[in-house]
Design a protein around this motif. Sequence first.
Motif, short mmCIF file in Angstrom:
data_model
loop_
_atom_site.label_atom_id
_atom_site.label_comp_id
_atom_site.label_asym_id
_atom_site.label_seq_id
_atom_site.Cartn_x
_atom_site.Cartn_y
_atom_site.Cartn_z
N CYS A 1 -9.60 6.81 10.03
CA CYS A 1 -10.24 6.17 10.63
C CYS A 1 -11.65 6.25 9.26
CB CYS A 1 -11.52 6.44 11.78
SG CYS A 1 -12.35 5.02 11.77
N THR A 2 -12.01 7.77 9.00
CA THR A 2 -12.59 7.67 8.03
C THR A 2 -12.67 7.23 7.30
OG1 THR A 2 -12.26 10.50 8.63
CG2 THR A 2 -14.24 10.01 7.54
N ALA A 3 -12.08 7.17 6.58
CA ALA A 3 -11.38 6.32 4.75
C ALA A 3 -11.64 4.62 5.52
CB ALA A 3 -9.87 6.58 4.82
N GLU B 1 -0.28 -2.91 -14.09
CA GLU B 1 -1.64 -2.97 -13.06
C GLU B 1 -2.53 -2.81 -14.25
OE1 GLU B 1 -0.07 1.24 -13.53
OE2 GLU B 1 1.25 -1.21 -13.24
N ASP B 2 -3.86 -3.14 -13.22
CA ASP B 2 -5.02 -2.65 -13.76
C ASP B 2 -5.66 -2.03 -12.89
OD1 ASP B 2 -7.10 -2.38 -15.64
OD2 ASP B 2 -8.43 -4.20 -15.19
N HIS B 3 -6.37 -1.03 -13.17
CA HIS B 3 -7.34 0.00 -12.32
C HIS B 3 -8.65 -0.87 -12.40
CE1 HIS B 3 -4.22 2.85 -12.34
NE2 HIS B 3 -3.85 3.02 -11.23
N ARG C 1 -8.05 0.88 -1.31
CA ARG C 1 -7.14 2.47 -0.69
C ARG C 1 -6.33 2.39 -1.82
NH1 ARG C 1 -3.48 -1.03 3.22
NH2 ARG C 1 -2.02 -2.63 1.59
N GLN C 2 -5.90 1.72 -3.04
CA GLN C 2 -4.85 2.38 -3.87
C GLN C 2 -5.28 2.49 -5.31
OE1 GLN C 2 -1.06 0.00 -3.55
NE2 GLN C 2 -0.15 1.81 -4.79
N HIS C 3 -6.69 3.44 -5.32
CA HIS C 3 -7.12 3.67 -6.99
C HIS C 3 -7.42 2.18 -6.82
CE1 HIS C 3 -5.30 7.92 -6.59
NE2 HIS C 3 -5.10 7.35 -5.88
N GLY C 4 -7.97 1.24 -6.76
CA GLY C 4 -8.61 0.06 -7.44
C GLY C 4 -7.84 -0.87 -7.95
N MET C 5 -6.38 -0.96 -7.73
CA MET C 5 -5.40 -0.99 -8.36
C MET C 5 -5.27 -2.84 -8.38
SD MET C 5 -2.10 1.17 -7.75
CE MET C 5 -0.79 0.39 -8.45
N TYR D 1 -8.91 5.35 -4.17
CA TYR D 1 -9.24 6.55 -4.11
C TYR D 1 -7.52 6.30 -2.74
CZ TYR D 1 -14.23 5.92 -3.56
OH TYR D 1 -15.38 6.30 -3.77
N ASN D 2 -7.06 7.49 -2.72
CA ASN D 2 -5.31 7.34 -2.56
C ASN D 2 -6.17 7.66 -0.71
OD1 ASN D 2 -2.65 7.86 -1.84
ND2 ASN D 2 -2.62 10.02 -3.16
N TYR D 3 -6.09 6.62 -0.31
CA TYR D 3 -6.48 5.73 1.17
C TYR D 3 -5.14 5.40 1.71
CZ TYR D 3 -11.21 7.62 0.97
OH TYR D 3 -12.27 8.42 0.88
N ARG D 4 -3.90 4.77 1.24
CA ARG D 4 -2.86 4.60 1.74
C ARG D 4 -2.13 4.97 3.38
NH1 ARG D 4 0.40 4.87 -3.75
NH2 ARG D 4 -0.96 7.05 -4.07
#
Length: 378
Positions: free
Chosen positions: A54-56, A225-227, A205-209, A232-235
């Motif tokens: 939830c913090t993410a 993919e393009d970032h 949530r996935q590094h801006g992918m 962030y790594n919030y998966r």
Amino acid sequence: MIPIARPYVTQEDAQAAYDTILSGWITQGPKVEAFEEKFAAYTGAKYAVAVSCCTAALHLSLIVAGIGPGDEVICPSMSYIATANAIRYVGALPVFAEVDAASFNLSLMDVQKRITARTKAILLVHQLGMPADIDSFQALCAKHGLVLIEDAACAAGSAYKGKKIGSHSQLVCFSFHPRKVLSTGDGGMITTSQEEYYLRLKRLRQHGMSVSDRVRHQASHLVFEDHTELGYNYRLTDIQAAIGIGQLEKLDWMIAERRKIASCYQEAFQEIACLQLPREEAGYYSNYQSYALSLGADCPLSRNDIMQQLLDKGIASRRGVMTAHRETAYGDYYPDLHLPISEKASDQSLILPLFVGMSNEEIGQVIEAIKQILSGPL
């Protein structure tokens, strides 16, 4: 020992996790997508985005809401510290407001006094699963051009005016920590009905992918993919999502069981004059994520004495909800801040055991222990 909480995880939930592990896809994939769709349908929101906690969820919601350095976000100090931490993550300043002594939720009157030219949002917490007055805060935000974000960490399955929490505002954040009613071990969810938020939250949530791993994996042609921005790594993992799907199917039943236990407490303690019990107003429906007793000035013992005596009897309890402004991490920021209602509510309340599967004998033990402790010698 009667614990303060115990996750209700079934053999079917364990089997779902086991099957997912053997499927070969164990991170963010088809189970996460299915969990999101089911959670959105359950809450009445158009979209749901699963994240690691939830913090993410709070952090990403503040980002998409455009909150940043120099902004102020009004929130309760009387909340788990993650509420305030998420505001600081984006460089904004948490402005702590008072709570209502009965509900532990934000005081509308006090919030109004704290709005300034730098205020950009209100972070509204549904404390211990008891819904806050969403309509009043939405009206206040509309009047001042503010964003309303709901911290519904404790409120999965709770309802306000006939609608599940998660469908009222554009950014609502949930927790699936083991202390919560619906648990995936850990994890979180953001609900929204705004497509722009939904698409950006999925990228963040996935590094801006620009495209997900699943899309690339299933494509019949090359996809790179393009970032697109700092992410962030919030998966959330598919293992957690598989458990979450089973938990969601049982959520209404689990809440009904929790409410039965809360009802037993309410009936048993209503005649004890020195206790203030949770109050559920018309149109408010709590999942009773926790059950908190507040002690009146005439209580014969201190909160800590009661907790110690409960522990001596083999019953766990927890102190009332913390106040962030009195924690070491925030002391230097708010050296002169005094919130008497929040501080009293925090210091004079305790949380009793409440969990699905709690036996009638255990419920009775807790009730009798409280009665014996409060009827003892002064």
